[in-house]
Write an enzyme that holds these catalytic residues in place. Structure first.
Site, PDB file in Angstrom:
ATOM      1  N   ILE A 147      19.266   4.872  28.036  1.00  0.00           N
ATOM      2  CA  ILE A 147      19.789   6.358  27.758  1.00  0.00           C
ATOM      3  C   ILE A 147      18.598   7.139  26.768  1.00  0.00           C
ATOM      4  CG2 ILE A 147      21.296   7.558  26.083  1.00  0.00           C
ATOM      5  CD1 ILE A 147      23.430   5.933  27.192  1.00  0.00           C
ATOM      6  N   GLY A 353       2.581  -9.997   3.939  1.00  0.00           N
ATOM      7  CA  GLY A 353       4.002  -9.964   3.897  1.00  0.00           C
ATOM      8  C   GLY A 353       4.831  -9.293   2.745  1.00  0.00           C
ATOM      9  N   CYS A 380      -4.252  -9.910   2.742  1.00  0.00           N
ATOM     10  CA  CYS A 380      -3.291  -8.896   1.936  1.00  0.00           C
ATOM     11  C   CYS A 380      -2.318  -9.862   1.073  1.00  0.00           C
ATOM     12  CB  CYS A 380      -2.562  -8.158   2.895  1.00  0.00           C
ATOM     13  SG  CYS A 380      -2.008  -6.740   2.393  1.00  0.00           S
ATOM     14  N   LEU A 381      -1.063 -10.111   1.271  1.00  0.00           N
ATOM     15  CA  LEU A 381      -0.247 -10.672   0.098  1.00  0.00           C
ATOM     16  C   LEU A 381      -0.892 -11.963   0.052  1.00  0.00           C
ATOM     17  CD1 LEU A 381       2.571 -10.694  -1.286  1.00  0.00           C
ATOM     18  CD2 LEU A 381       3.345 -11.932   0.778  1.00  0.00           C
ATOM     19  N   HIS A 519      -6.446  -6.019   6.229  1.00  0.00           N
ATOM     20  CA  HIS A 519      -6.015  -7.068   7.726  1.00  0.00           C
ATOM     21  C   HIS A 519      -7.525  -6.790   8.591  1.00  0.00           C
ATOM     22  CE1 HIS A 519      -1.979  -7.207   6.474  1.00  0.00           C
ATOM     23  NE2 HIS A 519      -1.930  -6.143   5.906  1.00  0.00           N
ATOM     24  N   GLU A 521      -7.654  -8.721  10.885  1.00  0.00           N
ATOM     25  CA  GLU A 521      -7.154  -9.217  12.557  1.00  0.00           C
ATOM     26  C   GLU A 521      -7.171  -8.098  13.294  1.00  0.00           C
ATOM     27  OE1 GLU A 521      -5.274  -9.305   9.565  1.00  0.00           O
ATOM     28  OE2 GLU A 521      -3.325  -8.765   9.700  1.00  0.00           O
TER      29      GLU A 521
HETATM   30  N1  GLN Z   1       3.666  -6.693  -0.336  1.00  0.00           N
HETATM   31  C1  GLN Z   1       2.131  -6.608  -0.633  1.00  0.00           C
HETATM   32  C2  GLN Z   1       1.645  -5.110  -1.063  1.00  0.00           C
HETATM   33  O1  GLN Z   1       2.576  -4.135  -0.692  1.00  0.00           O
HETATM   34  C3  GLN Z   1       1.193  -7.085   0.596  1.00  0.00           C
HETATM   35  C4  GLN Z   1       1.264  -6.403   1.740  1.00  0.00           C
HETATM   36  C5  GLN Z   1       0.665  -6.973   2.875  1.00  0.00           C
HETATM   37  O2  GLN Z   1       0.697  -8.117   2.793  1.00  0.00           O
HETATM   38  N2  GLN Z   1       0.532  -6.247   4.030  1.00  0.00           N
HETATM   39  O3  GLN Z   1       0.729  -5.004  -1.601  1.00  0.00           O
END
Ligand code: GLN
Length: 547
Positions: A147, A353, A380-381, A519, A521
């Protein structure tokens, strides 16, 4: 002006439309054409930024800071063309644009309808930058008959009608199920799917059929006859050992030739497929295997870390080893000792994360890697966790933590070595945010420059001291702790150009321990592996000889 290829899907979802589109883009490039790929998604979210990675897989971030569907990752990995925020759109975004215009009074009091207002908005989107490339490939998400998809199908019908004849073609991806009992590939679902398309005014020029085995001539002829396409335009898409075989395999099946024929481009320029021959050779001819543990939260759905998995494959290709990635739920380390779980791996990644769940386990993984000399890449995290680990165990900041977790818990428990960033500089402009801003699109998003310290490991890996990489986060490592941590061997080897935001940390006295706030990657390609992944896998390979 560009020629347009519209890619639709039928019968079932998850047939690999994104991959087929990306491979076709690569093949057209191999014939000397320039391409751009676009994804039009029927769901009602404004963008995938707020969608759970469990449901929708990874959010792919573009240089210009759009949070998009992971198919854009495939497009980039196969064509090397950097996606833009104008390469991905959803019904949610389209409707929100239309409603915004309606509120502004742009429609001069007219009644707002799906046709023409929504379809016009979609058509305008498809046409953005049409003068820049030879071919624009537009993939419509979902399957014909959904839809939500109807306005998109109607819009591409109109679009092709508006253009001069022969400027748009339609490629439809379907499934030929194999019936064991009769030993046949069945064409009926495809016939029905094409019938469905025809009922809304679309006639495919090409059929790409997923099947477990080669399609016998009899079935090809039948499909051609019943679906009104040429027999040469029935393309088999058999299951492949590696997605990176797709360009060569589709070429052997005649996909690019059939597309050029459909446009009447003759003689067709000869393809140069050397890039993909090399990629295929590297995928299949490796010497040994390295095992990498990815310690994260979204471990049930591999698509949640799609680009990391691909970048590791690219790193393996560069080093001629197979990378076997295993996903480990970080929460396990909150109950059990990490060592027995991690001892068998040659390297460890803690990926990006959000939220506190599992973070103590990630900190344990970082500690294991640092103290046991195992190559570690924190993304990142994963970088933030490495900094917290170092602060807790190497300095007197034993209660180091991230403000993200205090915000979530609604109470103050940690010394915030990672804090919520509320203003920063992007290009020449200042960006400001509040803690309680909307969740969508309020992060530091997209490409930012970083300056690498002369003589650092990362400067050596990149071969330069000026880089730009893609970001997606709200929190930052606090530069106030730089000196304290550097004295203990955690070097801040990459900084934002104004020196305020730590972009990279590395443990100096360690075989390979790097955390990055961005990032990497997202920018890795099979034919151009990201330097960090290339060198990380090299270090894993070296470690595999020692373990
Ligand atoms: N949660 C963490 C932040 O907002 C890392 C974000 C992430 O790993 N993309 O800074």
């Amino acid at each position: 002006m560009a020629r347009f290829i519209f890619i639709t899907g039928g019968v079932v979802s998850s047939l690999g439309k994104g991959l087929a589109s990306a491979a076709l883009g690569a093949l057209l490039q191999a014939r000397g054409f320039s391409v751009r790929l676009r994804k039009l998604d029927p769901y009602l979210n404004v963008d995938p930024g707020t969608m759970s990675p469990f449901e929708h897989g990874e959010v792919f971030v573009t240089d210009d800071g759009a949070e998009t569907d992971l198919d854009l990752g495939h497009y980039e990995r196969f064509t090397g063309v950097a996606a833009r925020n104008t390469d991905s759109v959803s019904s949610g975004r389209i409707y929100s644009n239309v409603l915004e215009k309606e509120r502004r009074g742009d429609y001069l009091g007219k009644t707002i309808q799906v046709i023409p207002h929504v379809t016009n908005e979609i058509k305008d989107f498809i046409a953005i930058g049409e003068d820049e490339v030879d071919f624009m490939l537009c993939e419509i998400g979902g399957t014909v008959g959904d839809i939500e998809g109807l306005p998109f199908f109607e819009a591409i019908r109109q679009f092709a009608q508006d253009k001069p004849r022969g400027q748009c073609i339609f490629m439809h991806l379907t499934l030929l199920p194999y019936l064991k009992a009769s030993g046949e590939l069945k064409t009926k679902p495809t016939q029905h799917s094409v019938k469905e398309l025809r009922s809304i005014g679309l006639a495919p020029d090409l059929l790409v059929c997923r099947s477990e085995m080669p399609i016998p001539q009899k079935e090809r002829d039948k499909l051609a006859l019943f679906c009104n396409v040429r027999p040469e335009a029935v393309i088999a898409a058999q299951d492949l050992k590696s997605i990176y075989d797709a360009p060569l395999s589709y070429h052997r099946e005649g996909l690019d030739q059939a597309v050029l024929d459909a446009f009447g481009i003759s003689p067709a320029p000869r393809p140069n497929l050397s890039r993909w021959e090399d990629v295929s050779d590297r995928v299949h001819n490796s010497d040994g295997e390295v095992r990498v543990a990815i310690v994260g939260k979204y471990t049930q759905l591999e698509d949640a870390y799609k680009s990391i998995a691909e970048a590791l494959t690219h790193g393996g290709m560069a080093n001629r080893v197979k990378v076997k990635a295993e996903w480990i739920d970080a929460e396990i380390f909150e109950r059990e000792d990490a060592a027995p779980h991690l001892e068998n791996f040659h390297a460890i990644i803690v990926p990006g994360g959000f939220g506190e769940r599992g973070t103590e386990g990630k900190i344990k993984a970082a500690e294991f890697a640092r103290t046991r000399n195992v190559p570690y890449l924190g993304i990142c995290l994963g970088m933030q966790m490495a900094v917290i680990e170092a602060a807790r165990h190497l300095t007197d900041l034993t209660d180091a933590g991230s403000e993200e977790f205090d915000h979530e818990a609604g109470k103050k428990r940690f010394t915030p070595v990672v804090y919520h960033l509320k203003e920063w500089v992007q290009g020449n402009a200042k960006v400001e945010r509040k803690v309680d801003d909307d969740k969508g699109g309020t992060m530091r998003l997209g490409a930012y420059d970083a300056v690498l310290a002369e003589g650092s490991r990362v400067a050596e890996i990149y071969g330069t001291t000026n880089i730009d990489e893609r970001h997606r986060h709200r929190y930052e490592v606090d530069v106030r702790y730089k000196k304290q941590l550097e004295e203990k061997g955690l070097k801040f080897s990459g900084m934002s150009p104004d020196g305020r935001l730590p972009e990279i940390v590395e443990v100096t006295d360690h075989p390979w321990f790097i955390g990055v706030q961005f990032h990497p990657e997202l920018k890795s390609k099979p034919f151009n592996p990201h330097p960090l992944f290339r060198d990380f896998v090299r270090a894993a390979k070296e470690n595999s000889r020692l373990v």
